[in-house]
Motif scaffolding. Structure first.
Motif, PDB file in Angstrom:
ATOM      1  N   THR A 304      63.287 -52.326  87.196  1.00 14.21           N
ATOM      2  CA  THR A 304      64.189 -53.093  88.054  1.00 14.21           C
ATOM      3  C   THR A 304      63.922 -54.588  87.959  1.00 14.21           C
ATOM      4  O   THR A 304      64.639 -55.368  88.564  1.00 14.21           O
ATOM      5  N   THR A 305      62.877 -54.960  87.234  1.00 14.06           N
ATOM      6  CA  THR A 305      62.510 -56.379  87.153  1.00 14.06           C
ATOM      7  C   THR A 305      61.727 -56.638  85.871  1.00 14.06           C
ATOM      8  O   THR A 305      61.584 -55.735  85.040  1.00 14.06           O
ATOM      9  N   ARG A 306      61.230 -57.875  85.724  1.00  6.58           N
ATOM     10  CA  ARG A 306      60.407 -58.209  84.558  1.00  6.58           C
ATOM     11  C   ARG A 306      59.151 -57.342  84.544  1.00  6.58           C
ATOM     12  O   ARG A 306      58.547 -57.115  85.593  1.00  6.58           O
ATOM     13  N   MET A 309      56.043 -58.817  86.402  1.00  4.68           N
ATOM     14  CA  MET A 309      56.178 -59.209  87.816  1.00  4.68           C
ATOM     15  C   MET A 309      55.021 -58.639  88.649  1.00  4.68           C
ATOM     16  O   MET A 309      54.613 -57.501  88.446  1.00  4.68           O
TER      17      MET A 309
ATOM     18  N   ALA B 202      64.896 -58.027  93.139  1.00  5.95           N
ATOM     19  CA  ALA B 202      64.062 -57.637  91.997  1.00  5.95           C
ATOM     20  C   ALA B 202      64.538 -58.293  90.708  1.00  5.95           C
ATOM     21  O   ALA B 202      63.732 -58.710  89.878  1.00  5.95           O
ATOM     22  N   ALA B 206      62.989 -62.746  92.451  1.00  5.30           N
ATOM     23  CA  ALA B 206      61.585 -62.712  92.031  1.00  5.30           C
ATOM     24  C   ALA B 206      61.410 -63.328  90.635  1.00  5.30           C
ATOM     25  O   ALA B 206      60.543 -64.195  90.451  1.00  5.30           O
ATOM     26  N   PRO B 207      62.224 -62.946  89.633  1.00  2.00           N
ATOM     27  CA  PRO B 207      62.074 -63.593  88.312  1.00  2.00           C
ATOM     28  C   PRO B 207      62.330 -65.103  88.347  1.00  2.00           C
ATOM     29  O   PRO B 207      61.626 -65.859  87.672  1.00  2.00           O
ATOM     30  N   MET B 210      59.282 -66.735  89.760  1.00  2.00           N
ATOM     31  CA  MET B 210      58.204 -66.658  88.769  1.00  2.00           C
ATOM     32  C   MET B 210      58.407 -67.744  87.718  1.00  2.00           C
ATOM     33  O   MET B 210      57.454 -68.414  87.305  1.00  2.00           O
ATOM     34  N   VAL B 216      54.937 -65.184  93.522  1.00  2.00           N
ATOM     35  CA  VAL B 216      55.897 -64.288  94.154  1.00  2.00           C
ATOM     36  C   VAL B 216      55.453 -62.835  93.999  1.00  2.00           C
ATOM     37  O   VAL B 216      54.887 -62.455  92.975  1.00  2.00           O
TER      38      VAL B 216
END
Lengths: 349, 349
Positions: A304-306, A309, B202, B206-207, B210, B216
């Protein structure tokens, strides 16, 4: 006529689908596959049962029954002479199963009881299998009685026309509560938050409620307070992982935040607790398990993200007693401040 | 020396990456692909821009810039004689773009302004492209000024050592707030809830944080209150979709529940609002968009429950003024109860 609990319950909560022995194999209902598939994991040893528990094939109350069925399996092998009927083997099996869920004190106690019984039977040379089966049958009977008592209280608190919010998967205590409310002819709606990251609400609670014919609506965990503000919720009910002697409740992450917003909206919160832990006192006695943060970054294996993260995964949260309207137990609906008196003989009964 | 907003912003928020013209093609930054890929959707007509907005290629403040760039593209075509420079064509384009986001009143107003300017230029036979470009440049300058003002206020409210909770993707107003706080040398931590079902937290917040070097942590939407109870949060900040004249805030679903639990923990809530809507008053003036419930049953295309499950997807929720500690606007930090006085000339300026 005696009521049979399994006739009220959805597929995955029926005792034979939690764990059973078939053709010399232990079959454990795979809750990871549900509701997409109804599958069983086949185990041929205590080690395989332990690994199944550790890898979340079963969860909640499931590991307790899986552990008992594991001991039954071993007892049968000993009776048939396939293994030596030695106390050592059973003690080792007990220890292996106990460490699969270090915080589950009920399972630990049951395994102690079972090994005591088995050791006595070994001394007098009787059938181990029938002794273990007798213990399981008796245990199941007591458990069913407790669940019916709790579900009678729970369903009594739900009024015709109510909307009920839950969180995570409150298993038999909550599903039976809803089943009895429906049997009483009450027209109710249940809202099940999906319960990220592990999706117990989406995968287990909502499908189980649908299976027993309840009117259930799946929402995301972010929608609970909004749904309350719309007047759709009149009762909030969850299971508990721990209730302390002074009424602090630990349960799946998200339970606390719903308790705060329920309180804001004047909605009562009733946790369902089959076994308050009278050895614990206060918030500080509860240790919140932190799980692998990678799980927060995925859903059913999809990122759902990098990948780099930072994430955080506290698996449980804690509700203070002043946000609890009453704890539903086999001994009645008890004030969070009144457990000490009701359970004063706890551990001595 | 004048500060350049883009030097503070992450990739997807830099104006050229939101939307730009390159080789006679409109490139719109694809927020659906981020952070997994940095991709652009290529559009060759107003219809394609409208579809891109409708299919969530861009969102938040993105559609506004994409619409302006779309009009710039059309103006260039008219200047080069590729289309007839007729008012009709621009009015139709405006109407097509306006219906892509019926609740975005700022975008609607900008498109009206642009068409007025274009019609005047058509009459006097001047370059449409340079008139539109001039409007965009001026608009961008005013917007940057507003964002810097808000981010100065926001970063001023954040103290060294603070933990800051946000919700959804508060875009430039919040990201710039954090960027300035970092520039001020403050040691801060930001917690970003994933924001189900669409995962804006997400995938975007957040990215982006970052990328600008902020500390974060991604959490699930169910963890906000627990993280507060651990003392990790000192400020709660979000963008808004609407602020009414009497201080009711609508924003992404979950914003309200965090505001309730923040209030419970004594944590102030500061929404960031570039443009309060003084035509609206009270909760009833806000209509909550309900989106396709199928989205609640999936995550990035992966099902989370039975396909025949009932679900519910209110996309926004509403925070009452008594839960708001102050609204951060280009006109200062304003009490939710004091907007009427500060914005008394709204629409007449």
């Amino acid at each position: 006529m005696e009521r049979k609990i399994d006739s009220y319950l959805p597929f995955i909560l029926k005792s034979i689908n939690i764990a059973r022995i078939e053709n010399n194999t232990i079959l454990i209902g795979d809750r990871r596959a549900y509701p997409f598939k109804k599958e069983f994991v086949a185990c041929h040893s205590i080690e395989e049962v332990a690994v199944a528990i550790e890898t979340m094939v079963t969860q909640g109350g499931g590991p307790m029954r899986a552990a008992m069925v594991g001991m039954l399996f071993l007892a049968g092998k000993a009776d048939r002479g396939e293994i030596k009927p030695s106390a050592d083997i059973f003690i080792k099996a007990k220890e292996r199963l106990q460490i699969t869920r270090p915080t589950n004190t009920t399972m630990a106690r049951i395994l102690e009881d079972l090994v005591d019984i088995i050791c006595k039977e070994i001394e007098i040379g009787k059938s181990l299998e029938s002794a273990v089966q007798g213990y399981i049958d008796n245990f199941q009977k007591e458990y069913e009685k407790s669940y019916f008592t709790m579900a009678e209280i729970g369903s009594g608190l739900i009024e015709d026309g109510d909307g009920v919010l839950t969180m995570c998967f409150a298993e038999t205590s909550f599903i039976l509560t809803i089943a009895l409310a429906l049997e009483q002819g009450k027209n109710i709606k249940v809202y099940s938050p999906e319960t990220r990251p592990y999706l117990q609400g989406a995968r287990l609670t909502a499908p189980c409620l649908m299976e027993i014919g309840a009117d259930v609506t799946l929402i995301t965990d972010s929608m609970c307070a909004h749904v309350m503000s719309q007047g759709k919720i009149q009762k909030y009910m969850t299971a508990v992982d721990i209730v302390t002697s002074d009424g602090w409740v630990a349960n799946k992450i998200g339970t606390f935040q719903n308790a705060v917003t329920a309180n804001y909206h004047g909605i009562p919160y009733f946790p369902l607790a089959i076994d308050p832990d009278m050895t614990r006192k206060g918030r500080e006695s509860i240790i919140i398990e932190e799980r692998d943060p990678e799980e927060v970054k995925m859903i059913r294996g999809v990122p759902t993200t990098r990948p780099d993260m930072k994430a955080y995964y506290p698996a449980f949260d804690i509700v203070p007693p002043h946000l609890i309207s009453g704890i539903i137990t086999p001994k009645g609906l008890i004030s969070a401040y009144g457990l000490g008196n009701v359970y004063k003989n706890w551990g001595k009964e």
